[in-house]
Design a protein around this motif. Structure first.
Motif, short mmCIF file in Angstrom:
data_model
loop_
_atom_site.label_atom_id
_atom_site.label_comp_id
_atom_site.label_asym_id
_atom_site.label_seq_id
_atom_site.Cartn_x
_atom_site.Cartn_y
_atom_site.Cartn_z
N SER A 1 -8.56 6.17 -3.70
CA SER A 1 -8.36 6.86 -5.07
C SER A 1 -9.59 7.24 -5.35
O SER A 1 -10.73 6.87 -5.32
CB SER A 1 -7.78 5.83 -5.83
N LYS A 2 -9.54 8.41 -6.25
CA LYS A 2 -10.61 9.18 -7.03
C LYS A 2 -10.17 9.24 -8.57
O LYS A 2 -8.87 8.66 -8.93
CB LYS A 2 -10.75 10.59 -6.55
N THR A 3 -10.80 9.54 -9.33
CA THR A 3 -10.57 9.75 -10.56
C THR A 3 -9.63 10.77 -11.14
O THR A 3 -8.93 10.54 -12.09
CB THR A 3 -11.83 10.22 -11.64
N LEU B 1 -1.59 4.45 0.72
CA LEU B 1 -2.73 4.83 -0.20
C LEU B 1 -3.99 4.60 0.63
O LEU B 1 -4.10 3.30 0.63
CB LEU B 1 -2.57 4.18 -1.78
N PHE C 1 -5.73 14.98 -0.07
CA PHE C 1 -5.85 14.69 -1.42
C PHE C 1 -4.53 15.10 -2.12
O PHE C 1 -4.34 16.22 -2.02
CB PHE C 1 -7.22 15.30 -1.71
N GLY D 1 -7.02 11.73 -8.60
CA GLY D 1 -6.12 11.78 -7.74
C GLY D 1 -6.33 10.50 -6.88
O GLY D 1 -6.95 9.76 -6.83
N ALA D 2 -5.58 11.01 -5.47
CA ALA D 2 -5.65 9.83 -4.39
C ALA D 2 -5.61 10.47 -3.32
O ALA D 2 -5.20 11.65 -3.07
CB ALA D 2 -4.56 9.07 -4.59
N SER E 1 -3.60 13.92 -9.43
CA SER E 1 -2.93 13.22 -10.41
C SER E 1 -2.74 14.02 -11.74
O SER E 1 -1.88 13.76 -12.61
CB SER E 1 -3.69 11.95 -10.92
N LYS F 1 0.76 -1.13 -0.01
CA LYS F 1 -0.11 -0.06 0.00
C LYS F 1 0.97 1.44 -0.12
O LYS F 1 0.33 2.53 0.04
CB LYS F 1 -1.10 -0.06 1.32
N PHE G 1 2.14 8.71 -9.30
CA PHE G 1 1.98 7.75 -8.09
C PHE G 1 2.94 6.71 -8.54
O PHE G 1 2.63 6.23 -9.53
CB PHE G 1 0.58 7.71 -7.83
N VAL H 1 -3.94 10.15 0.47
CA VAL H 1 -3.19 9.47 0.90
C VAL H 1 -2.62 9.99 2.30
O VAL H 1 -3.06 11.05 2.66
CB VAL H 1 -1.47 9.94 0.21
N HIS I 1 3.83 2.86 -6.85
CA HIS I 1 3.54 2.07 -6.00
C HIS I 1 5.19 1.38 -5.52
O HIS I 1 6.03 1.03 -6.57
CB HIS I 1 3.03 0.72 -6.07
#
Length: 139
Positions: A21-23, A18, A38, A25-26, A41, A5, A46, A28, A48
């Motif tokens: 998530s949203k369309t 993480l 928030f 961005g994310a 993106s 994560k 991002f 965190v 992983h």
């Protein structure tokens, strides 16, 4: 918290968990100060950390392999402010690293991230490692 994560965000130091998530961005959570925010993106990328690979003189290895070598080593982890000491450290701890292609800034991040992960008591396990551990515990 699980290793899988954890993410690194371009333009932002440290590591983040993480949360959602949203369309665009994310959401965190910082592993250093536990703040949640928030991140768009549109401005940031991002990564992983479970998908980050390190150049070696043979085949690339996953970053978790370097962290495991750091964890097993008795070498003192250098200050992230001393690039020469960091390079000397990795030459002892992970000599297979391709020092022509792994930059000092990358090694500095590895030292910093290792410290953050250890501070948060997160095991250095990829999903495959965790499944293998569970299977051996069940048998």
């Amino acid at each position: 918290m699980e290793y899988r994560k954890l993410i690194a965000i371009s333009g932002m130091s440290g590591l983040y968990e993480l949360v959602g998530s949203k369309t665009d961005g994310a959401i965190v959570r910082s592993l250093e100060d536990n703040t949640t925010k928030f991140v768009s993106s549109r401005k940031h990328q991002f990564s992983h950390i479970e998908s980050i690979e390190i150049f070696t003189i043979r085949e690339n290895v996953n970053l978790v392999d370097v962290f495991k070598a750091m964890d097993k080593s008795s070498e003192v982890i250098p200050s992230e402010k001393d690039p020469k000491a960091i390079k000397d450290y990795f030459k002892k701890v992970y000599p297979e690293m391709d020092f022509d292609r792994v930059y000092a800034s990358d090694m500095k991040k590895m030292v910093r991230w290792y410290g953050i992960i250890k501070q948060n008591d997160i095991p250095f396990e990829l999903p495959d490692d965790a499944e293998a551990t569970e299977a051996s515990n069940e048998g």
